[in-house]
Scaffold this motif. Structure first.
Motif: not given
Lengths: 65, 430
Positions: B324-325, B327-328, B331-332, B335
């Motif tokens: 999860e981390k 992936t996050y 994404v970050l 971004n």
């Protein structure tokens, strides 16, 4: 430990109370260990008393002390 | 005087009896004495008592052939020998002999009467014990947890006693028994007193014993009268520790058996009972111990599987969490990349604009300041003393100090006037 004063009845009562305690309180491992050690002592005491002569019994009890 | 010889008289008596008596009678009587001669004939004395007082007495005989049959049959039915003290119902023929006198010849005995008589006697004794309130006393004593210290009343030479000792000492479980023997006579008239005395001896060392065992055995049907006495039964009933009997008989229990804590058929049955008592105790503690062990095994198993589950679960959670981390983070990153690009453009535009603005402002500022400077320069030129002097003004000094007021000057003082092109000195007249 005052094993010499133990009677069959006292030994049995204590064993039964250990079983009860184990079944009802679900003791943690440390406490369980202490209880099992004591139970072994009691069983050994009774068996020795049941099966050896008075003289041997005294010797065995001295070893226990 | 008319007279008879003794013999003739006895013949008269004999004839008289013969004429007047029936062939036989059924008679109830107690055996007072009994002996058997070498030929096997049985000679008895039959008595009837009222309150221990003899009110009738007769000699009696059972001829050897009859006696052999009768005595065996009687014993098998009643469990008792024909013996003094026994009340019997017998079929007798009254016989009179010129020399031996009157005698009753016993032809038959009704054993049922004796059985009934004994039952009545037993009931009487039981009733008395019940009235004393002692019948249940020994029965109500709890049996010891482990019957190990045992007082035994027995005849030391009896087969039953030897079997008993042998069985206890060689029990397969190796239980240890501490057996103390008290000698007693176990049958006959002296038995009751002897057994009671032995019980008193046991009682004086009662703290050494868990149990009292009374045994006898061996032999066929035996004389058990002493165990049906009030005295012995009463002592057994009130004995302070449990009494176990193994009297060795097949017929109904004796009264002693009835009031004893536990009554068993034979000495070996008593030994087995004691061994079983020890075994029950041992099995009980074994079971308790096994349940503890079971619990411990179960508890550790449970804890182990819980631990395994937790480990797996934790691993799963960690992996998931890391995924999860990651992936996050991706994404970050995206971004950030995206927004950084946009931000950069904005910033560049802003910066460019600033630079433009600064350039513009600087130019304007500089030209403004130049104009200001030019203005100032002009003003400075205007107030320059030389410019002023050119316009026809002059500066008056006295003693090198500028004179600003005519009042500061006095007659005769010398002043210096500066012009644009030189200086002159003058004297004040007025």
């Amino acid at each position: 430990m005052a094993e010499k004063k133990l009677s069959y009845q006292k030994a049995l009562d204590e064993l039964e109370s250990i079983v009860k305690r184990i079944e009802q309180n679900e003791p943690d491992v440390d406490e369980l260990n202490d209880l099992v050690v004591r139970a072994v002592e009691l069983v050994k005491y009774c068996k020795t008393k049941l099966k050896t002569t008075e003289e041997k019994l005294k010797n065995n009890l001295e070893e226990l002390d | 005087m008319e007279h008879l010889s003794l013999y003739d008289l006895n013949i008269v008596i004999k004839d008289c009896l013969k004429d007047n008596l029936k062939d036989s009678y059924w008679v109830v009587a107690e055996i007072g004495e009994l002996r058997i001669n070498q030929k096997g004939h049985c000679y008895l004395e039959l008595v009837e008592k009222v309150d221990d007082q003899i009110i009738a007495k007769n000699k009696a005989t059972i001829w050897s052939y009859t006696y052999r049959n009768l005595s065996g049959w009687f014993e098998s039915l009643t469990g008792q020998k024909l013996q003094p003290g026994l009340k019997i119902l017998s079929n007798v023929v009254v016989s009179y002999h010129e020399v031996f006198g009157l005698s009753l010849n016993i032809k038959d005995i009704d054993a049922n009467y004796t059985i009934g008589e004994r039952a009545r006697k037993r009931l009487e004794i039981l009733k008395k014990l019940e009235e004393d309130g002692v019948v249940e006393m020994n029965k109500n004593l709890p049996l010891p947890f482990v019957p190990q210290r045992i007082a035994v009343i027995a005849s030391s030479t009896s087969a039953g006693y030897l079997d008993f000792i042998d069985q206890l000492e060689h029990n397969v479980s190796n239980y240890r028994f501490v057996i103390t023997h008290y000698q007693a006579i176990m049958q006959g008239d002296e038995a009751e007193g002897s057994i009671i005395q032995a019980m008193l001896d046991v009682n004086s060392e009662i703290e050494n014993y868990d149990l009292l065992v009374i045994i006898r055995g061996g032999g066929a049907t035996l004389d058990l009268e002493c165990f049906d006495t009030y005295g012995l039964a009463n002592h057994v009933a009130q004995f302070p520790i449990p009494v176990i009997t193994g009297i060795g008989h097949e017929r109904d229990e004796t009264i002693t058996d009835l009031v004893a804590n536990t009554s068993l058929k034979t000495p070996t049955a008593v030994a087995e009972f004691l061994i079983t008592g020890c075994r029950d105790f041992e099995e009980h503690i074994d079971n308790l111990y096994a349940s503890i062990v079971d619990y411990v095994i179960h508890a550790f198993k449970e804890r182990k599987s819980l631990l395994e589950y937790l480990t797996k679960h934790l691993k799963y959670i960690l992996e998931n969490s890391i995924k999860e981390k990651v992936t996050y983070l991706n994404v970050l990153e995206n971004n950030v990349k995206n927004s950084a690009k946009g931000r950069k453009q904005i910033l560049e535009t802003v910066l460019t604009n600033y630079i433009k603005a600064i350039r513009l402002n600087t130019t304007q500022y500089l030209s403004l300041k130049r104009k200001d400077l030019e203005g100032l320069a002009r003003n400075i030129e205007l107030v320059d003393p030389k410019t002023v002097l050119k316009r026809g003004y002059s500066i008056t000094r006295m003693n090198n100090k500028i004179v600003k007021s005519a009042g500061d000057l006095h007659e005769g003082e010398i002043i210096e006037s500066e012009f644009v092109n030189g200086k002159v000195k003058s004297k004040i007249f007025k």
